[in-house]
Design a protein around this motif. Structure first.
Motif: not given
Length: 628
Positions: A303-308, A380-384
């Motif tokens: 996804p576009d956002i790595l850390v929120s 990282e792409g494996e779910g939040p």
């Protein structure tokens, strides 16, 4: 010009240190002058011999040093020139000069002040040694000077200990100690290196005012060409112990001749750099990030956002116990409802003064500190993943994906471990590879950060500051993290070494697809590194915008004050000390009603100005009004 017209004249100064393995020639035939009432800047990298020259002038060189040449001090209060090197190191004559006629401000105010004595005691001790003044007069003169250098309550400050003061106030106390006997020459050895940009501007302004009022000469030792442009009348450039260029500041900046000086100027990050333009380091570091297999492929998707980060808050409580058991608690809110996103592959800059909460944010991201409230989501792409709820094996796995480069390259590396041990330790902790494959990974890491593989069995003390920081970066990359947090990674380095490290981080980010959180108080450095910048003050993010928007069109008064306080290495863009004083910096009373908290009914919240530009302002204020 004869030496009679100079306050101090250094002629053919040679300093050699006898160490195990032979002699080290620290200064090789240096010659320069210091004129009465003028500021002479001595410029060069660490190890160039600047501090050794100042120690020779003061007569405080270590016993292993061999000195030759002449240092003539033409004291206005003496009958004629004094040959300082000919004086007995512990004799009466040098004692009368040192501290009274020639005084020095040291680089690190915390270690230069005694922790066991009050500020007033330490300053008045200089008067006790050099004058006949009694205790009452010494206190009165000390308090007067403390007020002069910017202490709001000199009587209270007299009885305070160094640990009770901020870095900037400790440096002011050091300046007061150096000036109490009204010296003819003040040696300022990197007086602002450890300070924030706004505090640095205040100290530079103070030194300039005091130097003009007291008609005092100053030898300003620094590697910061921005400080030189704003302070100096004459400049002496030193390289490997030799003076390579000297002259008036105008000639040095407008028409530099020596390749070393030109190289120093090209290594300084500035706000006029074009997109994609690189800093020109004096010695380029060859980067071979391709040796770290698998880095780019891992980051290609997701996804576009790595850390929120949402609404993080943290309050620290300190307790002081009195003699009679009366416990007093004081609470300090380090972070107050901080929210931001870090996008995949970008570098987010986090800027602010010391104590604003930058490092606390980084420690919470690393799970070294637990917040009072808020949330952190890592994807990282494996779910939040909810970072704050992880523990055990899951937390250990997360820590391999978020790594940190620390501020001080000396204290962050164990002196008892070789480079091989330091770089293979993360691999051992996380069970990566075999002993043999780890050694190969260590060699690849050394190549990636531009270090020779022959250094693999060396200890940290045998490296320079820049090389140690590269080892720190290699250690952070050992596990091929998704997010690299850089906490002031270049603040302890020379400008030329700083350029190396910044270029290295940029190259690694590009080749490995790294996502970075870059923390600094130097806006020019962040401007070079970051894609977006968040400005932090008193625990809150007051402005967040794309880099070019923030630099071109800052809205918040605090951001404007930070930008105004950066000293440019440009004679045509000197610091406006008068407007700096008016701007107030982090003093929220100076910000205006629209940026000050109006309580529950009109609290502060991020106002969107368009294009990803946010500023913290009152809810009732229209976004268009904020730009006026």
């Amino acid at each position: 010009m004869t030496s009679g017209a100079d306050l101090l004249r250094v002629e053919g100064l040679r300093i050699t240190f006898s160490v195990l393995g032979g002699d080290v020639n620290a200064v090789r035939g240096a010659s320069f002058r210091i004129l009465p009432g003028k500021v002479t800047a001595l410029v060069g990298e660490s190890g160039s011999g600047k501090s050794a020259i100042s120690q020779a002038i003061m007569g405080i060189l270590p016993t292993v040093a061999k000195v030759s040449g002449r240092v003539l001090f033409n004291d206005p209060k003496a009958a004629g020139p004094v040959e300082l090197l000919a004086l007995e190191p512990d004799g009466r004559e040098i004692h009368e000069i040192r501290g009274a006629r020639i005084s020095k401000i040291f680089q690190e105010p915390m270690t230069s002040l005694s922790p066991l004595h009050t500020i007033g005691n330490q300053i008045s001790e200089v008067l006790q040694i050099h004058t006949e003044a009694d205790g009452a007069e010494r206190r009165q003169r000390t308090e007067q000077l403390l007020g002069y250098v910017g202490f709001g309550d000199p009587k209270r400050a007299y009885d305070m200990y160094p640990f009770e003061l901020s870095g900037g106030m400790r440096q002011r106390a050091m300046i007061a100690m150096a000036l109490i006997c009204r010296p003819a020459l003040l040696i300022a050895d990197e007086p602002t290196t450890a300070l924030d940009v706004t505090v640095q501007a205040q100290i530079l302004q103070l030194l300039r005012e005091l130097q003009a009022k007291m008609n005092m000469a100053m030898l300003l030792i620094t590697h910061d060409l921005g400080v030189v442009a704003n302070m100096a009348d004459e400049v002496v450039v030193i390289y490997h112990g030799e003076v390579v260029e000297a002259g008036p500041v105008d000639a040095i900046f407008r028409n530099p001749q020596h390749p070393y000086l030109k190289g120093l100027m090209a290594a300084v990050p500035h706000f006029d750099m074009k997109p994609g333009e690189r800093l020109k380091a004096l010695r380029e570091v060859p980067v071979k990030a391709g040796t770290l297999i698998g880095g780019e492929a891992k980051r290609a998707s997701g996804p576009d956002i790595l850390v929120s980060v949402r609404n993080l808050s943290k309050t620290f409580t300190t307790r002081s116990s009195g003699w009679f058991g009366g416990d007093e608690e004081s609470r300090h809110r380090a972070i107050d409802h901080v929210s931001f996103d870090i996008r995949r592959g970008e570098c987010l800059g986090l800027v602010g003064e010391s104590g604003c909460g930058k490092t606390t944010v980084s420690k919470i991201l690393m799970r070294a500190v637990t917040p009072d409230s808020g949330s952190i989501t890592f994807d990282e792409g494996e779910g939040p993943v909810d970072v704050l709820k992880l523990d055990g094996a899951e937390l250990k796995a997360l820590r391999s994906k978020i790594q940190m480069v620390f501020q001080d390259p000396v204290s962050s590396l164990s002196p008892r471990m070789t480079v091989k041990n330091i770089l293979s330790e993360p691999l051992e902790i996380h069970g990566r590879g075999t002993p043999l494959s780890r050694v190969e990974t260590v060699r690849s890491l050394l190549q990636a950060v531009g270090l020779d593989q022959r250094f693999i069995n060396r200890y940290p003390h045998s490296f320079s500051g820049g090389q140690r920081q590269r080892i720190g970066i290699a250690r952070a990359l050992a596990l091929l993290p998704q997010l690299l947090i850089c906490d002031e990674p270049v603040s302890a380095l020379d400008v030329s070494v700083q350029a190396q490290i910044l270029n290295l981080l940029k190259d690694l980010q590009k080749e490995l697809g790294l996502t970075m959180l870059f923390i600094s108080h130097n806006l020019a450095v962040v401007d070079y590194m970051a894609d977006r910048i968040a400005v932090m003050c008193a625990g809150r993010i007051v402005e967040l915008a794309p880099r070019e928007v923030l630099m071109r069109d800052p809205v918040h008064p605090y951001t404007k004050s930070l930008l105004a306080a950066v000293p440019y290495p440009d004679l045509d863009r000197k610091l406006d000390f008068d407007s700096l004083q008016r701007s107030g910096g982090s003093d929220q009373r100076q910000w205006g009603a629209q940026f000050s908290d109006g309580g529950e009914k009109d609290a502060l919240s991020p106002a969107h100005l368009g294009g990803g530009h946010y500023v913290l302002a009152r809810k009732s204020v229209d976004a268009r009004e904020l730009r006026s």
